[in-house]
Structures are given as structure tokens and as C-alpha cells.
Write a protein that holds these residues in place. Structure first.
Motif, PDB file in Angstrom:
ATOM      1  N   LEU A 587       0.804  -1.212   0.000  1.00 50.91           N
ATOM      2  CA  LEU A 587       0.000   0.000   0.000  1.00 50.91           C
ATOM      3  C   LEU A 587       0.837   1.263   0.000  1.00 50.91           C
ATOM      4  O   LEU A 587       0.298   2.368  -0.189  1.00 50.91           O
ATOM      5  CB  LEU A 587      -0.940  -0.004   1.212  1.00 50.91           C
ATOM      6  CG  LEU A 587      -1.907  -1.202   1.278  1.00 50.91           C
ATOM      7  CD1 LEU A 587      -2.752  -1.132   2.541  1.00 50.91           C
ATOM      8  CD2 LEU A 587      -2.792  -1.253   0.046  1.00 50.91           C
ATOM      9  N   LEU A 588       2.149   1.136   0.194  1.00 49.45           N
ATOM     10  CA  LEU A 588       3.039   2.282   0.056  1.00 49.45           C
ATOM     11  C   LEU A 588       3.288   2.598  -1.414  1.00 49.45           C
ATOM     12  O   LEU A 588       3.248   3.761  -1.838  1.00 49.45           O
ATOM     13  CB  LEU A 588       4.372   2.012   0.767  1.00 49.45           C
ATOM     14  CG  LEU A 588       4.329   1.892   2.288  1.00 49.45           C
ATOM     15  CD1 LEU A 588       5.703   1.496   2.824  1.00 49.45           C
ATOM     16  CD2 LEU A 588       3.883   3.209   2.926  1.00 49.45           C
ATOM     17  N   ASN A 589       3.546   1.540  -2.187  1.00 45.37           N
ATOM     18  CA  ASN A 589       3.826   1.712  -3.609  1.00 45.37           C
ATOM     19  C   ASN A 589       2.617   1.453  -4.495  1.00 45.37           C
ATOM     20  O   ASN A 589       2.701   1.539  -5.707  1.00 45.37           O
ATOM     21  CB  ASN A 589       4.970   0.776  -4.016  1.00 45.37           C
ATOM     22  CG  ASN A 589       6.292   1.189  -3.416  1.00 45.37           C
ATOM     23  OD1 ASN A 589       6.901   2.158  -3.851  1.00 45.37           O
ATOM     24  ND2 ASN A 589       6.739   0.471  -2.384  1.00 45.37           N
ATOM     25  N   MET A 590       1.470   1.119  -3.834  1.00 40.03           N
ATOM     26  CA  MET A 590       0.210   0.869  -4.544  1.00 40.03           C
ATOM     27  C   MET A 590       0.407  -0.200  -5.621  1.00 40.03           C
ATOM     28  O   MET A 590       0.080  -0.023  -6.802  1.00 40.03           O
ATOM     29  CB  MET A 590      -0.331   2.157  -5.153  1.00 40.03           C
ATOM     30  CG  MET A 590      -0.595   3.248  -4.119  1.00 40.03           C
ATOM     31  SD  MET A 590      -1.883   2.777  -2.912  1.00 40.03           S
ATOM     32  CE  MET A 590      -3.338   3.165  -3.866  1.00 40.03           C
ATOM     33  N   LEU A 591       0.951  -1.350  -5.191  1.00 37.78           N
ATOM     34  CA  LEU A 591       1.218  -2.467  -6.087  1.00 37.78           C
ATOM     35  C   LEU A 591       0.581  -3.743  -5.543  1.00 37.78           C
ATOM     36  O   LEU A 591       0.505  -3.957  -4.330  1.00 37.78           O
ATOM     37  CB  LEU A 591       2.724  -2.696  -6.251  1.00 37.78           C
ATOM     38  CG  LEU A 591       3.519  -1.619  -6.988  1.00 37.78           C
ATOM     39  CD1 LEU A 591       5.012  -1.923  -6.904  1.00 37.78           C
ATOM     40  CD2 LEU A 591       3.073  -1.503  -8.434  1.00 37.78           C
ATOM     41  N   GLN A 592       0.141  -4.591  -6.460  1.00 40.61           N
ATOM     42  CA  GLN A 592      -0.392  -5.911  -6.131  1.00 40.61           C
ATOM     43  C   GLN A 592       0.482  -6.951  -6.814  1.00 40.61           C
ATOM     44  O   GLN A 592       0.718  -6.879  -8.011  1.00 40.61           O
ATOM     45  CB  GLN A 592      -1.839  -6.038  -6.625  1.00 40.61           C
ATOM     46  CG  GLN A 592      -2.397  -7.459  -6.534  1.00 40.61           C
ATOM     47  CD  GLN A 592      -3.736  -7.579  -7.228  1.00 40.61           C
ATOM     48  OE1 GLN A 592      -4.750  -7.201  -6.688  1.00 40.61           O
ATOM     49  NE2 GLN A 592      -3.727  -8.100  -8.460  1.00 40.61           N
ATOM     50  N   GLU A 593       0.977  -7.932  -6.038  1.00 40.59           N
ATOM     51  CA  GLU A 593       1.827  -8.979  -6.607  1.00 40.59           C
ATOM     52  C   GLU A 593       1.152 -10.326  -6.432  1.00 40.59           C
ATOM     53  O   GLU A 593       0.755 -10.693  -5.327  1.00 40.59           O
ATOM     54  CB  GLU A 593       3.190  -9.001  -5.931  1.00 40.59           C
ATOM     55  CG  GLU A 593       4.126 -10.079  -6.482  1.00 40.59           C
ATOM     56  CD  GLU A 593       5.465 -10.117  -5.784  1.00 40.59           C
ATOM     57  OE1 GLU A 593       5.640 -11.006  -4.912  1.00 40.59           O
ATOM     58  OE2 GLU A 593       6.317  -9.251  -6.068  1.00 40.59           O
ATOM     59  N   ASN A 594       1.041 -11.076  -7.541  1.00 37.79           N
ATOM     60  CA  ASN A 594       0.507 -12.435  -7.498  1.00 37.79           C
ATOM     61  C   ASN A 594       1.569 -13.341  -6.886  1.00 37.79           C
ATOM     62  O   ASN A 594       2.697 -13.406  -7.385  1.00 37.79           O
ATOM     63  CB  ASN A 594       0.131 -12.901  -8.907  1.00 37.79           C
ATOM     64  CG  ASN A 594      -0.594 -14.226  -8.892  1.00 37.79           C
ATOM     65  OD1 ASN A 594      -0.077 -15.226  -8.397  1.00 37.79           O
ATOM     66  ND2 ASN A 594      -1.797 -14.243  -9.457  1.00 37.79           N
ATOM     67  N   VAL A 595       1.226 -14.014  -5.798  1.00 32.81           N
ATOM     68  CA  VAL A 595       2.205 -14.830  -5.071  1.00 32.81           C
ATOM     69  C   VAL A 595       2.754 -15.948  -5.954  1.00 32.81           C
ATOM     70  O   VAL A 595       3.939 -16.290  -5.887  1.00 32.81           O
ATOM     71  CB  VAL A 595       1.571 -15.414  -3.799  1.00 32.81           C
ATOM     72  CG1 VAL A 595       2.528 -16.378  -3.104  1.00 32.81           C
ATOM     73  CG2 VAL A 595       1.159 -14.295  -2.846  1.00 32.81           C
ATOM     74  N   SER A 596       1.926 -16.520  -6.826  1.00 34.38           N
ATOM     75  CA  SER A 596       2.342 -17.640  -7.673  1.00 34.38           C
ATOM     76  C   SER A 596       3.157 -17.190  -8.873  1.00 34.38           C
ATOM     77  O   SER A 596       4.235 -17.717  -9.151  1.00 34.38           O
ATOM     78  CB  SER A 596       1.113 -18.430  -8.153  1.00 34.38           C
ATOM     79  OG  SER A 596       0.389 -18.945  -7.054  1.00 34.38           O
TER      80      SER A 596
END
Length: 606
Positions: A587-596
Motif C-alpha cells: 500500500l506504500l507503492n500501490m502495487l499488487q503482486e501475485n504470489v504464484s
């Protein structure tokens, strides 16, 4: 002027007074009180050595399960026969159970303090008397009566119920006379083995018993101790009394109990009588947009447990009828802890700035949710109430809010891409974002108080940008080397400054925005600024993920709710499951990463 007054009152009301809060600040353990005043004694035959010594009266109340002991100040006048005690300095109150126990008793002890002796006894006799007095003082202290004067005589234990059955005056006091029945003739007298006292010696005083309901009416003039809108959020037990009950207590009622009339009058003059003032905290300032900034996660007092005090009240404008309850414990709470009657927020939950509780600091959140104005809120972890004015993150937040940047941003950005890798990511590359001016990435400071990093072109360890020295930072002159793979041991470091301009201690949880400037297609500089996360309180609360090509997809409603809850708790990172896929949200860099798949996408709030 009217608008300015409204703004001041709306911003100051949440923390200046808690009567309109949804929950009470104070909680009083239910109990009764025994009050004693106008103490005097006739003691011509009690063995007082000299009329020039000091005479005191100790009173001992036995409730059955507990005892209370208080001793007067020295008699204001004593002629060898009668002792009188100044009422203003000798008003006694004994904390008792909620209702008077049938077996409760009271006992009076006559004490003498001083070395004078009117009998002119021999030196050897006086020495023996002194030794005996010393032993009796030790006995008194061992029995919880403190070593205030040598006991000379005492009464029998008398049932309080029998005394309270007498005729009461207009204030509810009864006149009591306790006959002195034993003289203290030696060390064993404290155990009750003194000889019988001569008739006529006695201790007199006026006595009043108030059970809890009568105590409320007498001390506050009301049957209710809490007149706020809500109910208690903190619930207490008592260590030594499993049946104890705590009742909410309002701030005004507490001030009345302690006779703080001047404070109540000042409050009425400057707040309560002002037609613009609203102590519910619902009135918003007369503006359209607010930028709120405050510290969080500093241990902050949020509530108090009190009990009736056993005390000899002295002449004062402010009494101390109540005291913090050191026996209070909290029922089933992981977010709060209590010690010595003071409740603090724990590391398991968000807390205030060390002075003002979060419920007051975050009042703007309620205003924004009600749609009253636009509001953006930033938390500064670890920043104390007074220290905020010297904090670099506070200064940067103000600067970002009010400064308009010159020039036009290049939104398309260079064709090249860059990633950052460092101690904060276990040296795994994280993609930097083009903001129209720089490639940026927000670094959160860990428990070591520093973080080191290098920058990778295209995310490759074969094309690394790095400084020409170890622990480089913007205040130290240095050059940028690369891109190549000769980067070993040469990092930029936030929090380790080898130059003369020291940054000071970097707080755990604080964040910095790293900026890579590109000039003429070449990396020109690496700098960083303090960064604070911004919560857009007036937003709809819907979160979206970037699908590319200008298309954004809404999170499921429960997903958006979880993200909003995490922001309210001051969290910067969140694990989230959406449609059987696990994601890590930054939420600092407003990024979502897919764990897989490790694929990253931008996110936003609307």
C-alpha cells in the motif's frame, strides 16, 4: 470572525472534553464510603507524658474482608485534658464495600508524639519508657497503622451498624462517642493486654455512611455518573474482589466529585456556554477540504479505572476522593492493557500519539465518512505529540500538500525500466514506477533502523546501477556507476550517513520515497524524501487493479473492505485472497503482486 470561531471549536472539541464521546474515559469501582469529621478527645487519664507533646487519634475500620487505618494530624489544641483537631485538615474517608457489612467495626487509638515528660522521672525510668515506646512503634507499623506516635490508649472495636442507628443531622451525620477502655502499658498493649482505663476518657466525632447509590447523589447531585451517548468499551475485573463492578464515570461528574468548581466554571465560560460549541464532536469545521497529519503507535492513555480512596483529606480547593485502581484488570482484551489503573493501547492495535488518544485524533474520519468534506489523512508511526513539529516526515507531508511543482510531467516516461533491490526485499528486484518526473519506489524502514539498496535496469543483475562508495546517500558527493555487474559492496543506504549532515535516528516503520532521475537518457541522481501514506477518507472505498490499456477492475467488495480496514489500522502491507489467487498488496507503492506468478500490477482507490 464567526467562521474562525467555528473552525477552532470544531477542531478542539474532540480532545478538550469527552462528554460527547461514544464511550466513557473513566470507570469507577462501585463501593461505599465512611466519612468522619469534627474529631475531639478527652484523655486526662490515658498516660500522656506531657501536655507539651503532640496528641493524635488513629481510627481503624474493619470491614471484615479488609481494613482501613487513618491518623489525624496533631491536635490543634491540647491542655493535658482535652484535645481538639482542626476539621479542615482532619476530614477522614474510609473506602468500603458497596453496602455496609453487618460485622463492620471501628476502633480509636490515642497516640502521643514527643519526648517531654511532666512527671520528672529518673533518667533510668525515662530510658525504659523510651525503649518500650520504640517497640510499640514497631508493633504499630507491623499492624498497618504506620509509626505515627506511640499508642497510649484505645477503645474496643464497636459495631458500625449500632453507631449509625443514632439520630442523624441534616447532612446525614451521627454524633459518636467511643469510650476508652484500655491503656497501653507496654509492648504487648497493641495486642489488647493493657490495663483498664479510668472512666470518662473518650474519643468523639461525627460519622456518616454512604452506600454507592447515596454516594453518587451526595457527591455529584445526580443518580447517574455517566451522561454520555454511548456505553463503555473497556470492561474491568478486580484482582482481589471477583464480585466487583465498575460503572462508567463522566469527566464533569469526576470534577464535581473532586470539587473542581473553578475548572467547571472555566469550561462553562469558554465552551459550554458558547452557542457555537457542540460537545458531541459532530460539528465539522466550516471548510471543504482537510489534510490531517498526526503521530500513531506511541503508548497513549485511553481510559482509567478508579476506586474510592481511604484518605485524610486536607484543606484544599481540589480533593482526592478517588484514586487510580491498581487492582483493576481488563476483561478479554488483546488491543489494550491496564497497569496501575491506567489503560494503554498495546502493539496489537493502533494507538495515539502519546498524548491524544486515537479516537480524538481521528475525528476527521467520522466527518469524511458522513460526506461533510474532502479529507486526506496521514499517520506518522512513532512520532510523539510534541515532537511532530521537528519531524522530517511531517515537514515533507506539508510540502507535498501545498507546493505546486514547476514544469510539466513527462507521463509517458523513458523507454527503459528500472527495479530496486535491497535489504527490505531480501535483495529481490521490485519494479520502480514512473511518476512523470522520476522512477520511484517507497522503502519501509525495518527494525535495524536502516536499509541499503541498488538499482537494476530492466530488473537484471547484469545491468546494475550503484554508487562509487559504500553506504552512499544524497548528502555525500558520489558518482553513479554502471549499468554492469561490478556492484559488489557498493550500495545506497538510508539511515547510515557517513557525512557531516546526520539524518538522526530512523524510526522503525517510517518510509522514504527513493527517486531515480533520468537526464538525457542517462541516470543522473538517486535521492530520497520522507514519505507518508495518504488515506483518502472521502473516497468511495472501492479498490481497483490496473489491467493495462487504461482498463481498471474493481476488487470484490470484501476485498476492498479488507484493504480499507488495513489502512485504518496503519498497515502498509496486506495478504489478500481474490478468486482463489493469493496476492501481496504493497500500500506504500500501490502495487499488487501475485504470489504464484510474481506478476505485479498497480492498484488504486476511488
Amino acid at each position: 470572525m464567526l467562521e474562525a470561531s467555528k473552525m477552532y471549536l470544531s477542531f478542539s472539541q474532540p480532545c478538550n472534553h469527552r462528554s460527547g464521546e461514544a464511550s466513557p474515559l473513566f470507570h469507577l469501582r462501585r463501593g461505599g464510603v465512611l466519612e468522619i469529621k469534627q474529631i475531639s478527645a478527652a484523655v486526662p487519664n490515658c498516660g500522656i507524658s506531657s501536655m507539651h507533646n503532640k496528641v493524635m487519634i488513629a481510627l481503624e475500620v474493619d470491614w471484615g474482608a479488609d481494613k482501613g487505618n487513618l491518623t489525624t494530624k496533631s491536635a490543634s489544641s491540647f491542655d493535658g485534658h482535652s484535645a481538639f483537631f482542626d476539621e479542615a485538615s482532619n476530614f477522614m474517608q474510609f473506602a468500603g464495600p458497596e453496602e455496609m457489612p453487618g460485622n463492620a467495626t471501628i476502633k480509636a487509638i490515642v497516640k502521643e508524639k514527643g519526648m517531654k515528660n511532666d512527671e520528672k522521672d529518673s533518667w533510668f525510668s525515662r530510658m525504659g519508657q523510651g525503649l518500650a515506646a520504640g517497640v510499640m512503634l514497631v508493633e504499630e507499623a507491623a499492624m498497618g497503622r504506620k509509626g505515627l506516635g506511640v499508642p497510649r490508649a484505645h477503645t474496643e472495636e464497636v459495631a458500625l451498624a449500632s453507631l449509625l442507628g443514632s439520630k442523624v443531622d441534616a447532612e446525614g451525620f451521627v454524633e459518636v462517642q467511643l469510650r476508652i477502655t484500655k491503656l497501653a502499658t507496654g509492648p504487648l498493649s497493641a495486642l489488647g493486654y493493657g490495663k483498664a482505663a479510668d472512666s470518662g476518657d473518650c474519643v468523639k466525632f461525627r460519622l456518616r455512611w454512604l452506600n454507592f447509590e447515596n454516594m453518587k447523589k451526595t457527591w455529584t447531585g445526580s443518580e447517574k455518573l455517566w451522561k454520555g451517548r454511548g456505553t463503555a468499551t473497556h470492561h474491568f475485573n478486580c484482582k482481589n474482589d471477583k464480585t466487583a463492578v465498575y460503572e462508567p464515570l463522566g469527566a464533569r461528574e469526576l470534577l464535581r466529585i473532586e470539587r473542581c468548581e473553578e475548572i467547571l466554571n472555566t469550561w462553562a465560560q469558554y465552551y459550554g456556554d458558547d452557542p457555537l460549541y457542540d460537545d458531541t464532536g459532530d460539528s465539522r469545521p466550516p471548510i471543504q477540504k482537510v489534510r490531517a497529519i498526526h503521530g500513531v503507535n506511541i503508548p497513549t492513555e485511553v481510559a482509567y479505572a478508579l476506586r474510592v480512596h481511604t484518605i485524610r483529606l486536607k484543606e484544599s480547593k481540589i480533593l482526592t476522593r478517588l484514586i487510580l485502581d491498581d487492582q483493576a484488570t481488563l476483561k478479554d482484551s488483546t488491543e489494550f492493557s491496564v497497569q496501575g489503573g491506567v489503560v494503554h493501547a498495546t502493539p496489537n492495535g493502533l494507538s495515539g500519539d502519546g498524548v491524544v488518544p486515537l479516537s480524538s485524533l481521528d475525528r476527521c474520519r467520522q466527518w469524511a465518512k458522513a460526506g461533510l468534506f474532502e479529507c486526506e489523512l496521514s499517520y506518522l508511526p512513532g512520532v510523539e505529540h510534541r515532537a511532530i513539529l521537528a519531524d522530517q516526515h511531517f515537514h515533507q507531508t506539508i510540502k507535498d500538500a501545498v507546493v505546486v511543482r514547476d514544469g510539466l510531467a513527462c507521463m509517458d516516461g523513458p523507454a527503459r525500466s528500472f527495479s530496486i533491490a535491497g535489504t527490505f526485499s531480501a535483495w529481490k528486484p521490485r519494479k520502480m514506477t514512473w511518476n512523470g518526473f522520476h522512477f520511484v519506489y517507497v522503502v519501509s524502514i525495518g527494525q535495524t533502523g536502516w536499509e541499503s539498496f541498488q538499482i537494476l535496469e530492466g530488473g537484471s543483475w547484469e545491468r546494475v546501477l550503484y554508487p562509487d562508495m559504500k553506504d552512499a546517500n544524497p548528502s555525500l558527493p558520489h558518482s553513479i556507476l554502471g549499468p554492469d555487474n561490478k556492484n559488489a559492496g557498493k550500495d545506497w543506504t538510508i539511515g547510515k550517513n557517513r557525512g557531516k549532515l546526520l539524518e538522526g535516528t530512523i524510526r522503525f516503520g517510517s518510509a522514504f520515497k527513493v527517486k531515480l532521475e533520468i537526464s538525457g537518457g542517462t541516470p543522473a541522481s538517486v535521492t530520497w524524501d520522507p514519505f507518508t501514506q495518504v488515506q483518502v477518507l472521502h473516497a468511495k472505498g472501492v479498490w481497483q487493479v490496473d489491467l493495462g490499456g487504461g482498463k481498471w477492475l474493481d476488487f470484490p467488495s470484501e476485498g476492498s473492505a479488507r484493504v480499507n480496514s488495513a489502512l485504518e489500522l496503519g498497515h502498509s502491507f496486506l495478504d489478500l485472497k481474490i478468486e482463489e489467487q493469493n496476492y501481496k498488496l504493497d500500500l506504500l507503492n500501490m502495487l499488487q503482486e501475485n504470489v504464484s506468478t510474481k506478476k505485479q500490477r498497480r492498484i488504486r482507490q476511488i
